[in-house]
Design an enzyme around this catalytic site. Structure first.
Site, PDB file in Angstrom:
ATOM      1  N   LYS A  19      42.831  35.430  35.131  1.00 27.89           N
ATOM      2  CA  LYS A  19      43.421  36.731  35.482  1.00 27.89           C
ATOM      3  C   LYS A  19      43.009  37.070  36.916  1.00 27.89           C
ATOM      4  CE  LYS A  19      41.934  40.926  34.380  1.00 27.89           C
ATOM      5  NZ  LYS A  19      42.057  41.774  35.589  1.00 27.89           N
ATOM      6  N   LYS A  21      48.996  45.886  38.226  1.00 26.45           N
ATOM      7  CA  LYS A  21      49.325  47.209  37.653  1.00 26.45           C
ATOM      8  C   LYS A  21      50.273  47.989  38.565  1.00 26.45           C
ATOM      9  CE  LYS A  21      44.826  47.673  35.327  1.00 26.45           C
ATOM     10  NZ  LYS A  21      44.092  46.511  35.849  1.00 26.45           N
ATOM     11  N   ASP A  62      55.281  52.443  40.921  1.00 27.13           N
ATOM     12  CA  ASP A  62      55.980  52.938  42.118  1.00 27.13           C
ATOM     13  C   ASP A  62      57.405  53.313  41.692  1.00 27.13           C
ATOM     14  OD1 ASP A  62      56.795  53.352  44.849  1.00 27.13           O
ATOM     15  OD2 ASP A  62      55.257  51.922  45.462  1.00 27.13           O
ATOM     16  N   THR A 119      41.113  50.893  29.727  1.00 28.75           N
ATOM     17  CA  THR A 119      40.043  50.868  28.711  1.00 28.75           C
ATOM     18  C   THR A 119      38.800  51.620  29.187  1.00 28.75           C
ATOM     19  OG1 THR A 119      39.630  48.644  29.530  1.00 28.75           O
ATOM     20  CG2 THR A 119      40.699  48.824  27.396  1.00 28.75           C
ATOM     21  N   ARG A 122      33.053  40.204  33.172  1.00 24.79           N
ATOM     22  CA  ARG A 122      31.619  40.063  33.444  1.00 24.79           C
ATOM     23  C   ARG A 122      30.812  39.283  32.403  1.00 24.79           C
ATOM     24  NH1 ARG A 122      31.629  46.223  35.239  1.00 24.79           N
ATOM     25  NH2 ARG A 122      33.329  46.103  33.728  1.00 24.79           N
TER      26      ARG A 122
HETATM   27  O1  C5P Z   1      34.269  42.656  33.389  1.00 22.62           O
HETATM   28  P1  C5P Z   1      35.209  43.180  32.325  1.00 22.62           P
HETATM   29  O2  C5P Z   1      35.222  42.313  31.075  1.00 22.62           O
HETATM   30  O3  C5P Z   1      34.994  44.648  32.036  1.00 22.62           O
HETATM   31  O4  C5P Z   1      36.665  43.020  32.998  1.00 22.62           O
HETATM   32  C1  C5P Z   1      37.823  43.559  32.429  1.00 22.62           C
HETATM   33  C2  C5P Z   1      38.998  43.241  33.316  1.00 22.62           C
HETATM   34  O5  C5P Z   1      40.177  43.777  32.707  1.00 22.62           O
HETATM   35  C3  C5P Z   1      38.918  43.827  34.719  1.00 22.62           C
HETATM   36  O6  C5P Z   1      39.493  42.863  35.602  1.00 22.62           O
HETATM   37  C4  C5P Z   1      39.784  45.074  34.663  1.00 22.62           C
HETATM   38  O7  C5P Z   1      40.419  45.339  35.889  1.00 22.62           O
HETATM   39  C5  C5P Z   1      40.836  44.673  33.610  1.00 22.62           C
HETATM   40  N1  C5P Z   1      41.477  45.761  32.874  1.00 22.62           N
HETATM   41  C6  C5P Z   1      40.767  46.701  32.131  1.00 22.62           C
HETATM   42  N2  C5P Z   1      41.447  47.712  31.463  1.00 22.62           N
HETATM   43  C7  C5P Z   1      42.779  47.748  31.485  1.00 22.62           C
HETATM   44  C8  C5P Z   1      43.508  46.804  32.217  1.00 22.62           C
HETATM   45  C9  C5P Z   1      42.816  45.798  32.891  1.00 22.62           C
HETATM   46  O8  C5P Z   1      39.542  46.628  32.070  1.00 22.62           O
HETATM   47  N3  C5P Z   1      43.412  48.673  30.774  1.00 22.62           N
END
Ligand code: C5P
Length: 246
Positions: free
Chosen positions: A40, A69, A72, A132, A224
């Protein structure tokens, strides 16, 4: 539901390559080569490294979710979507909050690219419902959307389906409600995944990989817990194993 094989579980994991430059991202990608997971690419990497990093990941046979995301006016989103189809990404997203016309324009943009022979395949398009990191109180008090978080999420999911999108990004906690409202073939992509004992960071609506699979999520976005691990391949492998036990 039958337990997943290791290969099936791996193909459901999308590793968030949240890295500041192409070198760091491609180093991590090399460590995960051959595992069968998706990559991703989000804003941090794309704004620094541009389309070439996506082309390189595609050349290395990764499936790529470009997580920009888009939000626009419809005409701009149509053009942006056409460009992403041309780039060859497998999946990208737009904000459900942009409304029906905007989401429909994204679908038109990718169709135009294929019709014009600029793209070999139609990428999957999904809508962001609520981030989230958004909690119930942020939704009600800051964004000023009244009602329960799950209602807001399901509303955007239905709108996305009407616009012709294939699915949504949502919390794994909302998967059951989304599938109930939009059908089991409506795809759910869920960030906010935390193996037991892992740090939450800025996520607030989280679930373990084991529980996410049990809830019927189609793809797990994990950043992470893998990317910040001393050994990312080992961390991914542990997560895949946990998913197969569901
Ligand atoms: O590090 P972590 O597991 O929190 O990463 C979650 C990834 O998912 C990040 O790249 C974040 O930008 C993405 N994301 C998110 N919530 C969303 C859409 C995408 O956390 N609703």
């Amino acid at each position: 539901m039958a337990a997943l094989t290791m290969a099936e579980a791996a193909s459901k994991v999308m590793v968030a390559l949240d890295k500041p430059d192409a070198d760091a991202a491609l180093r991590l990608a090399s460590e995960l080569q051959g595992t069968g997971c998706w990559m991703k690419v989000g804003m941090e990497l794309f704004y620094a490294a541009g389309p070439s990093v996506v082309r390189e990941l595609k050349a290395r046979k990764f499936r790529v979710f470009l997580d920009l995301k888009m939000h626009d006016i419809p005409n701009t989103v149509r053009g942006g979507s056409r460009s992403l189809a041309r780039l060859g990404v497998d999946l990208f997203n737009v904000h459900g909050a942009g409304g029906l016309a905007m989401m429909s324009a994204a679908v038109e943009g990718v169709q135009e690219a294929v019709t014009a022979g600029e793209a070999e395949h139609l990428p999957m398009i999904i809508a962001v419902t609520q981030l989230t990191s958004t909690s119930q109180s942020v939704l009600n008090e800051e964004i000023r959307i009244s009602g329960q978080l799950e209602e807001a999420v399901v509303h955007y999911a239905k709108l996305a389906r009407t616009a012709g999108l294939q699915g949504v990004v949502a919390s794994p906690l909302e998967v059951e409600a989304i599938k109930l409202a939009c059908g089991t073939d409506f795809v759910t992509v869920t960030p906010g995944i935390r193996p037991r004992g892992a740090a939450l960071g800025d996520q607030s609506r989280v679930m373990t990989p084991y529980d996410a699979v049990k809830c019927g999520t189609d793809y797990l976005v994990i950043g992470r817990p893998i990317t910040a691990a001393d050994n990312p391949a080992e961390a991914l492998n542990r997560i895949i194993k946990e998913m197969t036990e569901s």
